[in-house]
Motif scaffolding. Structure first.
Motif, mmCIF file in Angstrom:
data_model
loop_
_atom_site.group_PDB
_atom_site.id
_atom_site.type_symbol
_atom_site.label_atom_id
_atom_site.label_comp_id
_atom_site.label_asym_id
_atom_site.label_seq_id
_atom_site.Cartn_x
_atom_site.Cartn_y
_atom_site.Cartn_z
ATOM 1 N N UNK A 31 -10.736 68.307 95.346
ATOM 2 C CA UNK A 31 -10.700 69.996 94.833
ATOM 3 C C UNK A 31 -12.030 69.830 93.840
ATOM 4 N N UNK A 32 -12.461 71.112 94.322
ATOM 5 C CA UNK A 32 -13.476 70.737 93.445
ATOM 6 C C UNK A 32 -13.489 72.735 92.884
ATOM 7 N N UNK A 33 -14.004 72.785 91.168
ATOM 8 C CA UNK A 33 -13.389 73.940 90.493
ATOM 9 C C UNK A 33 -14.558 74.433 89.652
ATOM 10 N N UNK A 34 -14.492 75.325 89.234
ATOM 11 C CA UNK A 34 -15.579 75.674 88.359
ATOM 12 C C UNK A 34 -16.656 74.814 88.176
ATOM 13 N N UNK A 35 -16.630 74.090 87.975
ATOM 14 C CA UNK A 35 -17.163 73.201 86.639
ATOM 15 C C UNK A 35 -18.518 72.055 87.586
ATOM 16 N N UNK A 44 -26.975 75.084 83.086
ATOM 17 C CA UNK A 44 -27.324 74.424 81.707
ATOM 18 C C UNK A 44 -25.649 74.639 81.385
ATOM 19 N N UNK A 45 -25.628 73.439 80.284
ATOM 20 C CA UNK A 45 -24.526 73.744 79.514
ATOM 21 C C UNK A 45 -23.445 72.208 80.189
ATOM 22 N N UNK A 46 -22.385 72.375 80.352
ATOM 23 C CA UNK A 46 -21.480 71.378 80.846
ATOM 24 C C UNK A 46 -19.773 71.874 80.976
ATOM 25 N N UNK A 47 -19.421 71.503 81.273
ATOM 26 C CA UNK A 47 -17.883 71.745 81.575
ATOM 27 C C UNK A 47 -17.119 71.598 80.846
ATOM 28 N N UNK A 48 -15.329 71.590 80.073
ATOM 29 C CA UNK A 48 -14.931 71.925 79.104
ATOM 30 C C UNK A 48 -13.434 70.745 78.877
ATOM 31 N N UNK A 49 -14.116 69.421 79.916
ATOM 32 C CA UNK A 49 -14.503 67.428 79.292
ATOM 33 C C UNK A 49 -15.486 67.426 78.229
ATOM 34 N N UNK A 50 -16.735 68.273 78.224
ATOM 35 C CA UNK A 50 -18.081 67.847 77.495
ATOM 36 C C UNK A 50 -18.307 66.886 77.712
ATOM 37 N N UNK A 51 -18.620 67.545 79.798
ATOM 38 C CA UNK A 51 -19.422 66.315 80.465
ATOM 39 C C UNK A 51 -20.606 67.537 80.974
ATOM 40 N N UNK A 147 4.632 56.329 87.207
ATOM 41 C CA UNK A 147 4.443 56.472 88.861
ATOM 42 C C UNK A 147 4.548 54.641 89.565
ATOM 43 N N UNK A 148 4.722 53.841 88.787
ATOM 44 C CA UNK A 148 4.615 52.522 89.507
ATOM 45 C C UNK A 148 3.031 52.354 89.952
ATOM 46 N N UNK A 149 2.315 52.560 88.887
ATOM 47 C CA UNK A 149 0.680 51.957 89.616
ATOM 48 C C UNK A 149 1.017 50.326 89.173
ATOM 49 N N UNK A 150 0.214 49.409 90.294
ATOM 50 C CA UNK A 150 -0.213 48.631 90.339
ATOM 51 C C UNK A 150 -2.097 47.846 89.241
ATOM 52 N N UNK A 151 -2.167 49.373 89.367
ATOM 53 C CA UNK A 151 -4.026 48.682 88.225
ATOM 54 C C UNK A 151 -4.608 50.406 88.304
ATOM 55 N N UNK A 152 -5.012 49.923 86.776
ATOM 56 C CA UNK A 152 -5.444 50.751 85.870
ATOM 57 C C UNK A 152 -7.516 50.931 85.835
ATOM 58 N N UNK A 153 -8.495 51.479 85.447
ATOM 59 C CA UNK A 153 -9.269 51.583 85.757
ATOM 60 C C UNK A 153 -9.382 52.202 84.624
ATOM 61 N N UNK A 154 -10.287 52.109 83.579
ATOM 62 C CA UNK A 154 -10.266 53.357 81.985
ATOM 63 C C UNK A 154 -11.353 53.911 81.718
ATOM 64 N N UNK A 155 -12.020 54.664 81.928
ATOM 65 C CA UNK A 155 -13.138 55.511 81.861
ATOM 66 C C UNK A 155 -13.187 56.426 80.594
ATOM 67 N N UNK A 156 -14.358 56.619 80.568
ATOM 68 C CA UNK A 156 -14.471 57.420 79.060
ATOM 69 C C UNK A 156 -14.318 58.685 79.305
ATOM 70 N N UNK A 157 -13.754 59.765 78.764
ATOM 71 C CA UNK A 157 -12.284 60.886 79.095
ATOM 72 C C UNK A 157 -13.944 62.113 78.901
#
Length: 243
Positions: A31-35, A44-51, A147-157
């Motif tokens: 999905x491609x949103x307003x950000x 200029x600026x950033x989205x609601x996540x601070x990106x 969701x019975x997931x097998x792997x988790x890759x952590x990213x900065x929020x």
């Protein structure tokens, strides 16, 4: 299978994605949103996540859209604004058949009493026998159990794209041993669009789902979108899956 492929043409976006997952058919929902729109237009600026909207991110989102929209069984969601859809369409030659932006997200309480589509989608993810890899920030780790997931890759929020993109791409890649038996979920903001396209180039037989904020309430009990059902309401709706 042929009959099912015919029926897909009559399904809504959520039903269609569920059918792909249940039948282990390679596909992608993004999905491609307003950000993403703002970044791709180099605002200029950033989205609601601070990106922040950077030139690198904007160009990457543009190229990811051009690539993703051309792939087999690609479901592309766009925020409901004619200027948005017109912009994205201008980046590619062939007409785009848009998917519902809220294919995965439950953001309307009426859904809980009027449709089981999201329940069936969530169940299909949990019950999939493919290896399930989730790319998200640490607050979403509870999804592994749900969701019975097998792997988790952590990213900065907020801003992993500029400094950690190649590292995250490699971290996900090493988890894939057989792309025909892999399902990759992302709740990783705007950078996830490019991540999915680059992963798909390496692993075209995987299933990719841009989950976004769809699991937020389940994992954090916090509403990150308007009209999100209360935690108790959501758990009651998803009870057949959570039991």
């Amino acid at each position: 299978m042929l009959f099912g492929l015919i029926l897909v043409g009559y399904m809504n976006s959520t039903q269609k994605l569920t059918w792909y997952i249940k039948n282990s058919i390679p596909c992608m929902f993004i999905k491609y949103g307003d950000g993403e729109y703002n970044a791709a237009n180099f605002y200029k600026g950033g989205n609601c996540d601070g990106t922040p909207y950077t030139e690198r991110l904007g160009n990457s989102i543009r190229s990811s859209f051009a690539y993703n929209s051309e792939q087999p069984n690609a479901m592309i969601g766009c925020w409901y604004d004619i200027s948005n859809t017109s912009f994205w369409q201008s980046l590619v030659k062939d007409p785009i058949t848009w998917a519902d932006y809220h294919t995965v997200i439950i953001d309307n309480k009426k859904e809980l009493s009027h449709s089981t589509d999201k329940l069936e989608l969530f169940k299909s993810i949990k019950e999939s026998t493919r290896k399930k890899i989730y790319v998200a920030n640490a607050s979403m780790y509870k999804a592994c159990q749900i969701f019975s997931l097998d792997a988790f890759v952590d990213v900065d929020p907020s801003n992993w794209f500029e400094e950690e993109y190649e590292t995250i791409l490699e971290s996900v890649s090493v988890e894939v041993s057989d792309d025909a038996n892999t399902l990759i979920l992302t709740s990783a903001g705007m950078g996830a669009k490019s991540l999915i396209s680059d992963l798909h180039k390496k692993f075209p037989r995987a299933i990719y789902i841009d989950v976004g904020s769809a699991f937020d309430m389940l994992c954090t009990r916090k509403a990150t979108r308007d009209c999100t059902p209360y935690y108790e309401e959501l758990c009651e709706y998803l009870k057949p899956m959570l039991e």
